[in-house]
Design an enzyme around this catalytic site. Structure first.
Site: not given
Length: 707
Positions: A24, A26, A138
């Site tokens: 999980a 934000g 990334d």
């Protein structure tokens, strides 16, 4: 690893039956789901508060579109998505193996041929990304998953079309420090060449076990990426020349991803057991098998059909026993490849002890034999005392087991130690590690396993490229003491201060010294900062040059031995102003080596004097248990252990690791040393720092320092 579904979690999303939580963040939750076809999937679901924002939905649509445009066997494929659903979701094929970051942390660097094969697979994945007109932005070890048939590049959440920059802030750095390109560090738009730079960093990490631009604070990583040359000394023969080209500062001088593929010149094998080491294969197999130990869910027709085991073909048994490496794969990963495995899952579940029979384990990771062994041993004893006191209670709701692991103050050993501790399914939380580097080296492993990790002594402001979600820094950071140092200089009437920052003291010396200089500016006290390199020789000439500016205050941050040399140099120059020593250098070595020159030096430290009145009950119990007075840092570890034990006992039953972390992060605990409460960044609130002054050859306690 997985976490049990929360009561508020949905049962199904987009035709997927949800089985467990994978993680999980934000903005959403990632679930392990089973599609109607029986295949497992990673299902990302956006939180309602973001789903209501049109700009966020637009960004999520781009993520779905980007992931669907990539066609490569080495990139995780999209299996379904609905960005316009009330709860937008994206499903990708589920890869049960560990990330490259986990594998290297647990098992060490890959062999040279493994790095070459890995590089070629990922270069092909990036070629597909770039052919689709995208830039990943990334590429890092945490975004590469290892499966039984090869790696998978994941997370296209920030991938963008090569020409698209309008939705990225002009001053926002996108990517992961330590693995992003210099142009990204300067907040310039990323290009395909930026992905190649990141790939070079990743392959260097895979080959050596460390990022080419080191670790540490984010600003230091960005600076080194832009200005310094990468550390490629440990690369095996044949890789250095290519990676030097990949890590060129000028994007125009880097090869393309397709050229990297061609340069590596290694055929991609059909069988990954040919290039991965045994311990990595075992990690993949164990992780895959662990995925089958899912939380209890009601049986379905699909699950019942999966109980029917396929008939074994003649000769298969002998083939499986013919190779130990093959067994490592079949031990878990091949079971998942069939897409079912409920029978094996059921047998694994039945083998587990009943919840009441499970151990309640608190872990301690510490330096017990290395350079910080005095601190580590003090903390281990403090935690042990807290556990023994709890177990001695007549009304205890459970018996707590203490599991201690020595990382020797070594980063590589710390990562492996964390892997061993985190693998214990009964581990509730871990306290450690002792030092900054070992704490940083263990973060990813504990975070991947959702283990709450609390450090009672590592005060670093940031830990490399990690953004841990289950970490609490239960000690004031290095940024707290400097404010009190500057205040003390102001109270003493200092008109000018010299600040000597010794890089031999590592990140602690830099952060303490740099922040002290900034704090002096706030106090409007002119400061003369000097930074000396790690390999600097005699510091007496530097001290003399600084005294030529006539300061009446002097601050040194560095090591005990060189602090003693500075103290002697100041004494020889008959300096009588305020002298303050960064607390990591304040140990017995400084007192012994400095001799009379140590007198009068002040220290602002986060550890309390064990003889202080507020910890008298602890000191009495410690002396009774161990036959000696407690050393520095023991009371702090005792406090943190009691906080964890209190939260576990208050949970009303055995808490999950995630729930326990929530109780720790959101609660307030009044300990003997300080009150423990954490801000949104998981940093300890408050300014509980204590002042000492060297008198008569010892550190005399002067009480709590106040702002």
């Amino acid at each position: 690893m997985t976490e049990q579904l929360a009561p508020s979690d949905p049962a199904r999303i987009g035709g997927h039956r949800l089985l467990a939580r994978l993680g999980a963040g934000g903005m959403g939750v990632v679930y392990l789901g089973r599609a109607e076809s029986g295949e497992l999937a990673a299902v990302k679901v956006i939180l309602p508060e973001y789903a209501d924002q049109p700009e966020f939905r637009a960004r999520f649509r781009r993520e779905v579109a980007a992931a669907r445009r990539v066609d490569s066997p080495w990139a995780v494929p999209v299996t379904g998505a609905d960005p316009d659903a009330p709860a937008p979701w994206l499903a990708t094929a589920f890869v049960p193996g560990p990330s490259l970051a986990e594998a290297v942390a647990a098992c060490g660097p890959l062999p040279p041929r493994g790095v070459r094969v890995l590089g070629r697979m990922l270069a092909r994945a990036l070629t597909a990304v770039h052919d689709a007109g995208l830039v990943h932005r990334d590429v890092k070890p945490g975004n590469v998953l290892l499966a039984v048939d090869g790696p998978r590049l994941i997370d296209f959440g920030i991938a963008r079309a090569a020409e698209e920059t309008a939705l990225t802030s002009a001053d926002m750095v996108v990517g992961t420090p330590g693995f992003l390109a210099p142009e990204q560090a300067r907040a310039h738009p990323a290009t395909p060449a930026s992905d190649v730079f990141s790939l070079g960093c990743l392959l260097s990490y895979a080959a050596t076990g460390r990022p080419p631009f080191g670790t540490g604070a984010v600003d230091a990583l960005l600076y080194r990426t832009v200005h310094d040359e990468p550390d490629l000394d440990r690369l095996p023969d044949g890789l250095r020349e290519l990676l030097e080209r990949c890590l060129a500062k000028d994007p125009a001088n880097r090869p393309t991803a397709r050229e990297v593929d061609e340069a590596l010149g290694e055929d991609t094998p059909a069988d990954t057991s040919d290039w991965l080491p045994d311990d990595v294969l075992r990690l993949i197999a164990d992780r895959s098998a662990a995925m089958l130990a899912l939380p209890d869910i009601e049986a379905t027709a699909l699950d019942a059909r999966a109980d029917e085991r396929p008939t074994e073909a003649p000769g298969e048994a002998s083939q499986r026993t013919g190779s130990r490496r093959r067994f490592l794969l079949l031990g878990g990963a091949a079971l998942l490849a069939a897409g079912g495995g409920a029978a094996f899952w059921a047998s694994r579940r039945n083998e587990d002890p009943a919840p009441a029979a499970r151990r309640w384990v608190l872990g301690v990771q510490a330096d017990l034999t290395g350079p910080q062994r005095a601190v580590g041993q003090a903390q281990e004893r403090g935690v042990r005392l807290a556990v023994e006191q709890f177990n001695a209670r007549d009304d205890k709701p459970f018996t707590l087991t203490l599991k201690v692991a020595d990382d020797g103050g070594d980063e590589t050993r710390a990562a492996r130690t964390a892997q061993v501790l985190a693998a214990d399914r009964d581990l509730l939380a871990v306290i450690g590690s002792t030092g900054d580097r070992t704490t940083g080296a263990s973060l990813d492993t504990y975070d991947a396993e959702l283990v709450p990790q609390l450090t009672a002594s590592s005060a670093q402001e940031a830990y490399g490229t990690s953004q841990p979600r289950h970490f609490l820094q239960a000690v004031p950071g290095y940024g707290v003491s400097p404010a009190l140092i500057a205040l003390q200089l102001g109270k003493a009437g200092a008109k000018r201060a010299g600040v000597l920052i010794d890089r031999d003291g590592g990140i602690a010396a830099w952060q303490l010294g740099h922040t002290t200089f900034q704090s002096l500016g706030v106090m409007e006290i002119p400061a003369e900062p000097r930074v000396v390199p790690r390999l600097a020789g005699h510091l007496a000439p530097v001290v003399a040059q600084m005294l030529a500016r006539e300061p009446d205050g002097f601050v040194y941050t560095g090591t005990p031995a060189r602090a003693a040399a500075v103290a002697r140099a100041l004494a020889e120059q008959r300096f009588t102003g305020v002298r303050i020593l960064g607390y990591p250098a304040a140990d017995q070595e400084f007192l012994t080596a400095a001799g009379p020159a140590a007198e009068g030096w002040q220290i602002f430290a986060p550890y309390i004097d064990p003889a202080a009145a507020r910890v008298r009950s602890f000191a009495t119990a410690y002396r009774r248990r161990y036959g000696s007075a407690p050393p520095y840092w023991a009371a702090e570890a005792y406090d943190v252990a009691r906080m964890v034990i209190t939260r576990v006992a208050q949970a009303g039953g055995r808490p999950s690791r995630t729930r326990l972390y929530g109780l720790l992060a959101k609660g307030t605990y009044k300990g003997l040393v300080r009150t423990y409460a954490f801000d949104k960044n998981r940093i300890l609130k408050g300014y509980d720092v204590f002042r000492y002054e060297v008198k008569g050859g010892r550190y005399a306690y002067a009480g709590e320092a106040a702002l």
